[in-house]
Design a protein around this motif. Structure first.
Motif, PDB file in Angstrom:
ATOM      1  N   GLU A 283       0.795  -1.220   0.000  1.00 13.18           N
ATOM      2  CA  GLU A 283       0.000   0.000   0.000  1.00 13.18           C
ATOM      3  C   GLU A 283       0.831   1.275   0.000  1.00 13.18           C
ATOM      4  O   GLU A 283       0.479   2.259  -0.655  1.00 13.18           O
ATOM      5  N   LYS A 286       2.033   2.081  -3.460  1.00 11.36           N
ATOM      6  CA  LYS A 286       0.949   2.645  -4.285  1.00 11.36           C
ATOM      7  C   LYS A 286       0.713   4.105  -3.929  1.00 11.36           C
ATOM      8  O   LYS A 286       0.529   4.962  -4.800  1.00 11.36           O
ATOM      9  N   ASP A 289       3.345   6.374  -5.385  1.00 10.00           N
ATOM     10  CA  ASP A 289       3.103   6.636  -6.806  1.00 10.00           C
ATOM     11  C   ASP A 289       2.018   7.700  -6.988  1.00 10.00           C
ATOM     12  O   ASP A 289       2.142   8.593  -7.828  1.00 10.00           O
ATOM     13  N   GLU A 290       0.974   7.608  -6.166  1.00 15.79           N
ATOM     14  CA  GLU A 290      -0.124   8.582  -6.247  1.00 15.79           C
ATOM     15  C   GLU A 290       0.341   9.977  -5.837  1.00 15.79           C
ATOM     16  O   GLU A 290      -0.045  10.978  -6.457  1.00 15.79           O
TER      17      GLU A 290
END
Length: 317
Positions: A283, A286, A289-290
């Motif tokens: 998580e 991710k 990256d966001e």
């Protein structure tokens, strides 16, 4: 008499061994800011875990998470307790200069957009003067709050302040809203002086604290950094096993009542090394990256910037 001499000899050996051990402690300059999520750091200092690991930790406090990253890169710090988003911003402008070797905690309500008496919902932020640390995690949280209210930064007036200064400004009535953290949230909301308009609980994985090192620091002090992480892990286990004592230790460090610390801890999720590694492989990766996409859209980093190599989930193994 023989027993007495043996006892004296044993004491001398112990004293000499202790002195030798103390002399062997290696200096490690560590930056941090006053944040409840760093409770393991305060506990490790208080309980002597760093010294037991052969370290002479020399702490230096900063007012905001990103402030210590420049000194880290320049070599004035060996480790900085910061935030993932701050590490992304700095490393994007200096690829390969930083590495996140562990996650410490993630905020789940311990950061918030607070509004004055007339500001109760995200939509109420329209036209308001808001204190926020520009370019760091607090601005990310504010963006989420504004989006929830159907607003953008064009609908508000931003005043650049660190989280503590923002809390002070809101309390004094110098701004209409502020993006701040604990203990300001508990103090202002508890006293009826502010409303929690939007919190990090509504934006999971956005605000995550971490241990950051530099590329040169990894080469020069990899063993010391590994020892630091092991001591922090031990302290995290202590916090979970002895929350009352840990809260008292953190309360002393942060100058906040222990009972308030216990309440704040309910708003963060602490990570041991195993959980940290798992998050960085899942998580948290991710989320990184966001966040990078978010910063690219804002023009804070180059369009070709990357977070590749920034997260190091297996460093402590």
């Amino acid at each position: 008499m023989k027993h007495t001499m043996k006892a004296i000899a044993a004491l001398l050996v112990a004293a000499l061994t202790g002195s030798a051990h103390a002399a062997e402690t290696k200096p490690l300059k560590v930056g941090y800011n006053n944040w409840v999520g760093f409770i393991a750091f305060f506990v490790a200092q208080d309980k002597g875990y760093f010294k037991q690991a052969g370290l002479d930790v020399q702490p230096k406090v900063f007012s905001a998470p990103g402030e210590g990253l420049v000194p880290l890169i320049s070599g004035d710090l060996d480790i900085h307790l910061s935030t993932v988003d701050a590490a992304i911003l700095r490393s994007a402008n200096a690829p390969g200069s930083l590495k996140v070797v562990a996650l410490v905690d993630t905020s789940a309500g311990a950061d918030a957009v607070l509004g004055g008496p007339a500001v109760k919902t995200p939509a109420d932020l329209k036209g308001r003067k808001i204190a926020v640390t520009l370019g760091e995690c607090n601005e990310v949280l504010l963006q989420k709050a504004l989006q929830a209210g159907g607003l953008t930064e064009k609908d508000v007036t931003l005043v650049n302040m660190d989280p503590d200064a923002a809390g002070t400004a809101l309390k004094a009535g110098n701004v209409d809203a502020a993006v701040t953290w604990e203990p300001w949230i508990s103090q202002l909301v508890g006293a009826g002086n502010a409303n929690a308009v939007f919190t990090s609980k509504q934006a999971p994985n956005v605000l995550t604290d971490c241990v950051v090192i530099s590329a040169q620091g990894e080469k020069a002090k990899k063993a010391e950094i590994a020892a630091f992480l092991a001591a922090m892990n031990k302290a995290t286990e202590f916090v979970k096993a002895h929350p009352d004592e840990a809260a008292a230790i953190a309360g002393k460090a942060l100058e906040v009542p222990a009972e308030d610390i216990k309440g704040m801890l309910g708003k963060v999720t602490l990570y041991d090394l195993a959980a940290s590694s798992a998050q960085m492989k899942g998580e948290a990766a991710k989320s990184a990256d966001e966040l990078l996409i978010f910063f690219k859209n804002k023009g804070s980093v180059d369009k070709d910037a990357t977070v590749a190599g920034l997260l190091a989930p297996d460093f402590a193994k």
